[in-house]
Design an enzyme around this catalytic site. Structure first.
Site, PDB file in Angstrom:
ATOM      1  CG  ASP A  25      -1.973  -1.164   1.063  1.00 41.60           C
ATOM      2  OD1 ASP A  25      -2.354  -1.476  -0.083  1.00 41.60           O
ATOM      3  OD2 ASP A  25      -2.374  -1.735   2.087  1.00 41.60           O
TER       4      ASP A  25
ATOM      5  CE  LYS B 186      -4.108  -6.169   0.114  1.00 46.42           C
ATOM      6  NZ  LYS B 186      -4.848  -4.946  -0.234  1.00 46.42           N
TER       7      LYS B 186
ATOM      8  CG  ASP C  32      -7.530  -5.486  -2.531  1.00 46.31           C
ATOM      9  OD1 ASP C  32      -8.711  -5.634  -2.887  1.00 46.31           O
ATOM     10  OD2 ASP C  32      -7.198  -5.179  -1.370  1.00 46.31           O
TER      11      ASP C  32
ATOM     12  CE  LYS D  89     -11.297  -3.903  -0.805  1.00 44.08           C
ATOM     13  NZ  LYS D  89      -9.836  -3.784  -0.832  1.00 44.08           N
TER      14      LYS D  89
ATOM     15  CG  HIS E 281     -19.485  -2.289  -7.056  1.00 47.80           C
ATOM     16  ND1 HIS E 281     -19.858  -1.926  -5.786  1.00 47.80           N
ATOM     17  CD2 HIS E 281     -20.617  -2.615  -7.700  1.00 47.80           C
ATOM     18  CE1 HIS E 281     -21.184  -2.010  -5.672  1.00 47.80           C
ATOM     19  NE2 HIS E 281     -21.656  -2.428  -6.822  1.00 47.80           N
ATOM     20  CG  ASP E 282     -18.575  -0.050 -13.774  1.00 47.25           C
ATOM     21  OD1 ASP E 282     -19.685   0.090 -14.327  1.00 47.25           O
ATOM     22  OD2 ASP E 282     -17.685   0.809 -13.803  1.00 47.25           O
ATOM     23  CB  ILE E 283     -22.460  -2.354 -16.029  1.00 44.22           C
ATOM     24  CG1 ILE E 283     -21.354  -1.851 -16.960  1.00 44.22           C
ATOM     25  CG2 ILE E 283     -23.369  -1.227 -15.580  1.00 44.22           C
ATOM     26  CD1 ILE E 283     -21.871  -1.409 -18.320  1.00 44.22           C
TER      27      ILE E 283
ATOM     28  CB  THR F 279     -17.516  -2.066 -17.101  1.00 47.94           C
ATOM     29  OG1 THR F 279     -18.292  -1.324 -18.039  1.00 47.94           O
ATOM     30  CG2 THR F 279     -16.283  -1.279 -16.718  1.00 47.94           C
TER      31      THR F 279
ATOM     32  CB  THR G  30     -13.023  -3.829   7.970  1.00 46.87           C
ATOM     33  OG1 THR G  30     -12.110  -2.989   7.255  1.00 46.87           O
ATOM     34  CG2 THR G  30     -12.658  -5.265   7.729  1.00 46.87           C
TER      35      THR G  30
ATOM     36  NE  ARG H 140      -1.718  -3.994  12.464  1.00 51.60           N
ATOM     37  CZ  ARG H 140      -2.191  -3.993  11.220  1.00 51.60           C
ATOM     38  NH1 ARG H 140      -2.133  -5.096  10.488  1.00 51.60           N
ATOM     39  NH2 ARG H 140      -2.703  -2.904  10.688  1.00 51.60           N
TER      40      ARG H 140
ATOM     41  CD  GLN I  76      -6.878  -4.364   9.335  1.00 59.31           C
ATOM     42  OE1 GLN I  76      -8.009  -4.759   9.604  1.00 59.31           O
ATOM     43  NE2 GLN I  76      -6.354  -4.481   8.129  1.00 59.31           N
TER      44      GLN I  76
ATOM     45  N   GLY J 285       0.188  -5.976   5.948  1.00 60.11           N
ATOM     46  CA  GLY J 285       0.657  -4.711   5.405  1.00 60.11           C
ATOM     47  C   GLY J 285       1.512  -3.953   6.391  1.00 60.11           C
ATOM     48  NE  ARG J 286      -2.174  -0.069   7.829  1.00 67.69           N
ATOM     49  CZ  ARG J 286      -3.386   0.377   8.118  1.00 67.69           C
ATOM     50  NH1 ARG J 286      -3.584   1.674   8.297  1.00 67.69           N
ATOM     51  NH2 ARG J 286      -4.398  -0.452   8.229  1.00 67.69           N
TER      52      ARG J 286
END
Ligand code: C5P
Length: 234
Positions: free
Chosen positions: A19, A41, A68, A70, A72-74, A77, A132, A182, A191, A211-212
């Site tokens: 990220d 990722k 990643d 995500k 979300h469309d028709i 697409t 989340t 973690r 988180q 990640g972090r």
């Protein structure tokens, strides 16, 4: 020894969340952390900054790529975007289950067709049930969206460790991807539901997203060695 990294069967279960908004920095982190992570990722931030170069770079370093973004469309697409991801060699691609069964089905088909046409292994589409951060989502929505995702052909689901038990019953053959990893007592950032790698694996997680806990550390490799020490010493 923990400092040498994870054995292959555990390493392939660890996804490094890159990220960051800079491919040079992503490459540096990926290289430093390769002994512990078999999956890289690429999220919205890095993909917006570097696009498909980020995918190619991680594949060249030997990682399986988890894109990643995500979707979300028709359906048309989503199918077209997923086809490109499959052709680029992406192994895991996220889509919002909120988009409904026609969208998910189109995404799964596109993703698999893209890989097939490029003569690559069949990849896995992952469904997001609820973010989340979405405190307003009613509880019953997770199993309902999970059902839609499984019926549409998604091979995996992204979920909190606390949902793993229910998932075992609702979708036993679905790949379970768990963020929020973690070290015990480690900084949680935003988180809400953090677990250790040992806890996530014991609950049945198949792919752990980290990640972090490692990427923000002064010494990411040392942080990874510490985070995974309990697994290596078993
Ligand atoms: O918290 P960490 O940096 O380990 O986050 C890794 C991934 O977990 C992020 O890339 C994001 O996809 C996901 N995440 C989440 N819920 C949050 C924060 C991050 O699912 N509250």
């Amino acid at each position: 020894m923990a400092n040498e990294g994870l054995p292959p069967e555990l390493r392939s279960k660890m996804a490094l969340a890159l990220d960051v908004d800079d491919l040079v920095q992503a490459n540096r982190l990926a290289k430093q952390l390769a002994p512990w992570f078999g999956v890289a990722k690429v999220g919205l931030e890095l993909y917006t900054a570097a696009g498909p170069d980020a995918i190619g770079s991680m594949i060249d370093m030997g990682f399986d790529v988890f894109l990643d973004i995500k979707l979300h469309d028709i359906p048309t697409t989503v199918a077209r975007s997923a086809t490109v991801a499959g052709a680029l060699g992406v192994s895991y691609l996220t889509m919002h289950a909120h988009g409904g069964s026609a969208m998910l089905r189109a995404g799964v088909e596109g993703f698999q067709n893209g890989a097939r046409e490029a003569e690559l292994p069949i990849p896995t589409a992952l469904a997001i049930t609820v973010l989340t951060s979405d405190a307003d989502a009613p509880e019953h929505i997770v199993p309902a969206r999970l059902r839609v995702a499984v019926e549409a052909g998604c091979g995996g689901i992204v979920c909190a460790a606390s949902d793993l038990k229910d998932l075992r019953e609702l979708a036993p053959r679905t790949l379970r991807v768990v963020p929020g990893i973690r070290a015990a007592g480690g900084e949680r950032h935003d988180q809400p539901k953090a677990v250790t790698p040992e806890e996530a694996l014991a609950e049945g997680a198949d792919l752990l997203v980290v990640g972090r806990a490692v990427t923000l550390a002064d010494d990411p490799a040392a942080a990874a060695a510490e985070l995974f020490a309990g697994l290596v010493e078993r």
